[in-house]
Motif scaffolding. Sequence first.
Motif, mmCIF file in Angstrom:
data_model
loop_
_atom_site.group_PDB
_atom_site.id
_atom_site.type_symbol
_atom_site.label_atom_id
_atom_site.label_comp_id
_atom_site.label_asym_id
_atom_site.label_seq_id
_atom_site.Cartn_x
_atom_site.Cartn_y
_atom_site.Cartn_z
ATOM 1 N N ASN A 87 12.511 -9.614 92.862
ATOM 2 C CA ASN A 87 12.671 -9.683 91.421
ATOM 3 C C ASN A 87 11.564 -10.589 90.880
ATOM 4 O O ASN A 87 11.790 -11.737 90.526
ATOM 5 N N ASP A 88 10.368 -10.037 90.846
ATOM 6 C CA ASP A 88 9.194 -10.813 90.455
ATOM 7 C C ASP A 88 9.027 -10.925 88.941
ATOM 8 O O ASP A 88 8.517 -11.924 88.444
ATOM 9 N N TYR A 89 9.448 -9.903 88.191
ATOM 10 C CA TYR A 89 9.187 -9.863 86.755
ATOM 11 C C TYR A 89 10.401 -9.472 85.915
ATOM 12 O O TYR A 89 10.265 -9.295 84.715
ATOM 13 N N SER A 90 11.552 -9.325 86.531
ATOM 14 C CA SER A 90 12.762 -8.923 85.791
ATOM 15 C C SER A 90 13.837 -9.985 85.959
ATOM 16 O O SER A 90 14.996 -9.689 86.215
ATOM 17 N N ARG A 91 13.454 -11.224 85.797
ATOM 18 C CA ARG A 91 14.357 -12.328 86.109
ATOM 19 C C ARG A 91 15.437 -12.552 85.064
ATOM 20 O O ARG A 91 16.261 -13.445 85.209
ATOM 21 N N ASP A 92 15.452 -11.722 84.031
ATOM 22 C CA ASP A 92 16.573 -11.772 83.110
ATOM 23 C C ASP A 92 17.806 -11.110 83.739
ATOM 24 O O ASP A 92 18.907 -11.228 83.227
ATOM 25 N N LEU A 93 17.607 -10.436 84.877
ATOM 26 C CA LEU A 93 18.707 -9.818 85.619
ATOM 27 C C LEU A 93 19.113 -10.736 86.769
ATOM 28 O O LEU A 93 18.259 -11.264 87.468
ATOM 29 N N ASP A 94 20.422 -10.902 86.984
ATOM 30 C CA ASP A 94 20.863 -11.678 88.139
ATOM 31 C C ASP A 94 20.716 -10.835 89.401
ATOM 32 O O ASP A 94 20.459 -9.633 89.332
ATOM 33 N N ASN A 95 20.849 -11.461 90.567
ATOM 34 C CA ASN A 95 20.631 -10.751 91.832
ATOM 35 C C ASN A 95 21.528 -9.534 91.991
ATOM 36 O O ASN A 95 21.079 -8.482 92.435
ATOM 37 N N ALA A 96 22.807 -9.670 91.649
ATOM 38 C CA ALA A 96 23.732 -8.542 91.816
ATOM 39 C C ALA A 96 23.351 -7.384 90.901
ATOM 40 O O ALA A 96 23.308 -6.226 91.326
ATOM 41 N N GLY A 97 23.042 -7.675 89.634
ATOM 42 C CA GLY A 97 22.619 -6.626 88.695
ATOM 43 C C GLY A 97 21.301 -6.002 89.106
ATOM 44 O O GLY A 97 21.106 -4.790 88.995
ATOM 45 N N PHE A 98 20.400 -6.844 89.585
ATOM 46 C CA PHE A 98 19.105 -6.357 90.067
ATOM 47 C C PHE A 98 19.303 -5.430 91.264
ATOM 48 O O PHE A 98 18.709 -4.351 91.333
#
Length: 193
Positions: A87-98
């Motif tokens: 998750n290099d550039y979508s850090r508005d998402l948490d790990n589970a959502g990512f």
Amino acid sequence: MDNNARRNGLCTLGLIALLAAGGAFAQDRFDGYLCCNMRSDGSWISDSNYAENGKRVIPAGTPVKVTGYGRYRVKVEIDGERQAIGNDYSRDLDNAGFARRYVVVEDPKPTIAGWPPKVREAVQRSKVTPGMTRAQVLASLGYPISSENPDLDADLWRYWLDSFSEFQLHFDAKGRVSGITTDPSTQNRVWTP
């Protein structure tokens, strides 16, 4: 309450919190399929999905096992190989959502097989052709970086082929690709008229 009792109480609370967090992570381990074509250097798949030399495309629908999480990464196993989806550039998402964004429960291959031949060919080549839906673009190129594309219903999606090669896909009122804005070299690598 003396200091030893207080420390023991805090240690117990810390252990309970740690076990609860571990249980939450254990619940997020699951088997699924890659949502979309993703590029790997052998151990790392970035959400940028750059098409740099030496990276191989892992096709949409490839079976994936989510095995754990790290700082801004989802640890997976693909074809018996350990990988991490970063998750290099979508850090508005948490790990589970990512993780649930990139590893889906339903195999997308049957859906892809039902698309028109020109669209199927574009997806197999990780390219875009006019008239593709948003779902078809996602299968072909992966998700656009969420920090630059917070609204997937927007009329424009920004992608990067590498650090210097941006391209923008335009969608018409029906949600189909109507055009691309980029330099000629990048267009040749990603666009099929």
